[in-house]
Each structure stands twice: as structure tokens, then as C-alpha cells.
Design a protein around this motif. Structure first.
Motif, mmCIF file in Angstrom:
data_model
loop_
_atom_site.group_PDB
_atom_site.id
_atom_site.type_symbol
_atom_site.label_atom_id
_atom_site.label_comp_id
_atom_site.label_asym_id
_atom_site.label_seq_id
_atom_site.Cartn_x
_atom_site.Cartn_y
_atom_site.Cartn_z
ATOM 1 N N ASP A 191 0.864 -1.175 0.000
ATOM 2 C CA ASP A 191 0.000 0.000 0.000
ATOM 3 C C ASP A 191 0.907 1.233 0.000
ATOM 4 O OD1 ASP A 191 -2.395 1.388 0.035
ATOM 5 O OD2 ASP A 191 -2.423 1.502 2.225
ATOM 6 N N LEU A 192 1.084 1.841 -1.156
ATOM 7 C CA LEU A 192 2.013 2.973 -1.289
ATOM 8 C C LEU A 192 1.455 4.230 -0.635
ATOM 9 C CD1 LEU A 192 3.111 2.483 -4.991
ATOM 10 C CD2 LEU A 192 4.432 1.970 -2.947
ATOM 11 N N ASP A 193 2.338 4.969 0.021
ATOM 12 C CA ASP A 193 1.975 6.253 0.623
ATOM 13 C C ASP A 193 2.186 7.340 -0.432
ATOM 14 O OD1 ASP A 193 1.411 8.357 2.304
ATOM 15 O OD2 ASP A 193 3.400 8.381 3.216
ATOM 16 N N ILE A 194 1.102 7.962 -0.862
ATOM 17 C CA ILE A 194 1.200 8.954 -1.937
ATOM 18 C C ILE A 194 1.157 10.377 -1.409
ATOM 19 C CG2 ILE A 194 0.351 7.550 -3.839
ATOM 20 C CD1 ILE A 194 -1.961 9.842 -2.097
ATOM 21 N N GLU A 195 1.049 10.541 -0.112
ATOM 22 C CA GLU A 195 0.947 11.881 0.470
ATOM 23 C C GLU A 195 2.087 12.820 0.052
ATOM 24 O OE1 GLU A 195 0.750 13.942 4.832
ATOM 25 O OE2 GLU A 195 -0.109 11.942 4.603
ATOM 26 N N LEU A 207 -2.655 17.640 -9.397
ATOM 27 C CA LEU A 207 -3.068 16.663 -10.408
ATOM 28 C C LEU A 207 -2.007 16.423 -11.476
ATOM 29 C CD1 LEU A 207 -6.827 17.548 -10.861
ATOM 30 C CD2 LEU A 207 -5.824 15.648 -9.608
ATOM 31 N N LYS A 208 -0.955 17.221 -11.473
ATOM 32 C CA LYS A 208 0.119 17.029 -12.451
ATOM 33 C C LYS A 208 0.790 15.667 -12.265
ATOM 34 C CE LYS A 208 1.099 21.924 -12.511
ATOM 35 N NZ LYS A 208 1.997 22.962 -12.024
ATOM 36 N N PHE A 209 0.740 15.147 -11.060
ATOM 37 C CA PHE A 209 1.405 13.882 -10.760
ATOM 38 C C PHE A 209 0.562 12.663 -11.119
ATOM 39 C CE2 PHE A 209 2.794 10.485 -7.867
ATOM 40 C CZ PHE A 209 4.125 10.426 -8.241
ATOM 41 N N HIS A 253 0.997 5.940 -15.132
ATOM 42 C CA HIS A 253 1.999 5.391 -16.045
ATOM 43 C C HIS A 253 2.995 4.501 -15.295
ATOM 44 C CE1 HIS A 253 4.771 5.010 -19.362
ATOM 45 N NE2 HIS A 253 5.739 5.421 -18.566
ATOM 46 N N TRP A 254 3.385 4.916 -14.094
ATOM 47 C CA TRP A 254 4.333 4.139 -13.308
ATOM 48 C C TRP A 254 3.773 2.754 -13.020
ATOM 49 C CZ3 TRP A 254 4.890 1.953 -8.398
ATOM 50 C CH2 TRP A 254 6.191 1.651 -8.009
ATOM 51 N N PHE A 255 2.483 2.704 -12.660
ATOM 52 C CA PHE A 255 1.872 1.402 -12.396
ATOM 53 C C PHE A 255 1.710 0.590 -13.677
ATOM 54 C CE2 PHE A 255 0.836 2.439 -8.054
ATOM 55 C CZ PHE A 255 0.798 1.187 -7.466
ATOM 56 N N LYS A 259 -6.694 6.943 -3.499
ATOM 57 C CA LYS A 259 -6.167 7.707 -2.359
ATOM 58 C C LYS A 259 -5.636 9.062 -2.820
ATOM 59 C CE LYS A 259 -3.243 4.886 -0.526
ATOM 60 N NZ LYS A 259 -2.263 4.247 0.348
ATOM 61 N N PHE A 260 -4.977 9.060 -3.960
ATOM 62 C CA PHE A 260 -4.417 10.304 -4.481
ATOM 63 C C PHE A 260 -5.532 11.298 -4.797
ATOM 64 C CE2 PHE A 260 -2.675 13.010 -7.842
ATOM 65 C CZ PHE A 260 -1.497 13.415 -7.252
ATOM 66 N N VAL A 261 -6.549 10.845 -5.508
ATOM 67 C CA VAL A 261 -7.654 11.718 -5.893
ATOM 68 C C VAL A 261 -8.446 12.152 -4.664
ATOM 69 C CG1 VAL A 261 -9.848 11.770 -7.138
ATOM 70 C CG2 VAL A 261 -7.822 10.830 -8.232
#
Length: 155
Positions: free
Chosen positions: A36-40, A47-49, A55-57, A86-88
Motif C-alpha cells: 500500500d504505497l503512501d502517496i501523500e 493533479l500534475k502527478f 503510467h508508473w503502475f 487515495k491520491f484523488v
């Protein structure tokens, strides 16, 4: 602090390190140890990320063969979806604004296309009106020629 890999795991890590593509090696190791990656930390990029994250996934799909559990594609996609969610979720107003701005852009684009089609139709109508006027003038001239001919024949 991550535990030091033992035995077979250590050989697996050393084999991965011999890979020519160090980016993929790092990606495999990240996916192996972080279910479970921490995207904080990436939320500062707004949203640029998000496209980079997706793409990374997607580029990491090949990594499934190297993961300890040999997880299924469905499980891997579930991890990807979870991270994107989680990011959104961490920035709801940005996502909502982006969505409505996109919708507004589509409306403006459709409006522009309709206006262009309307202009084309208007131009065709003008051309047809001119053609109709010419045909009416020709018909009137032919009618007058017919009347003139009939007068000559009667006399």
C-alpha cells in the motif's frame, strides 16, 4: 526500517541488482515491499502527478513476475486503483474543478463546432438562394419569350 532479506530473498535481490535497467529494479523492489504505497508526499504536485502515477503502475505490470506472491493481474490492478483513489481523494476540490473545467471545455468545443457548421450551412443557403433567383429569372425570361413567340405566331 526494512528488515535485511535472508537466504533465497537475498539472492533474488542480488539477481535483480544485476539488471541493466536500474529503474525497473527499483520499481520491482518498491512494489515488493510496499503493498500500500503512501502517496501523500506527491500531493504537493496536485493533479500534475496523477498521469505519472498511472503510467508508473502501467509500466510496472511486468514486475508481477518478480513479486514474492506472484500476485494476479487483478490484484495488481487493484493496488493501482487503490493508490489512484487515495491520491484523488486527498484533493477533492482539485479533481472537481478539473472535471468541471474539462466539461466546460467540451461544451465550448461543441459550441464552436456547431457555429462552424451553422456558418457552412448559411453559406450554402446563400448560394442556393442565388441559384433560385437565377432560375426564377430564367423561368420569367422563358415565359416572356414564350408569350412573345405566341404573339408573333398569331399575327
Amino acid at each position: 526500517m526494512t528488515a535485511v532479506p535472508r537466504g533465497h530473498d537475498l539472492r533474488h535481490y542480488l539477481m535483480l541488482n544485476k539488471s541493466a535497467n536500474l529503474h525497473r529494479t527499483a520499481q520491482i523492489k518498491i512494489l515488493m515491499h510496499n503493498l500500500d504505497l503512501d502517496i501523500e508526499p506527491f500531493c504537493v504536485y496536485n493533479l500534475k502527478f496523477l498521469p505519472l502515477l498511472v503510467h508508473w503502475f502501467e509500466s510496472g505490470t511486468f514486475c508481477r513476475n518478480h513479486l514474492k506472491s506472484k500476485e494476479s493481474l487483478r490484484t495488481f490492478r487493484s493496488r493501482k486503483l487503490s493508490v489512484v483513489y487515495k491520491f484523488v481523494r486527498s484533493m477533492p476540490m482539485l479533481v472537481a474543478d478539473a472535471h468541471w473545467n474539462r466539461m466546460l471545455g467540451l461544451v465550448h468545443l461543441k459550441k464552436k463546432m456547431i457555429c462552424e457548421k451553422k456558418d457552412i450551412i448559411h453559406g450554402k443557403k446563400r448560394k442556393l438562394d442565388l441559384e433560385l433567383q437565377k432560375l426564377n429569372a430564367d423561368a420569367q425570361r422563358l415565359g416572356e419569350d414564350k408569350m412573345s413567340l405566341l404573339k408573333r405566331v398569331r399575327h
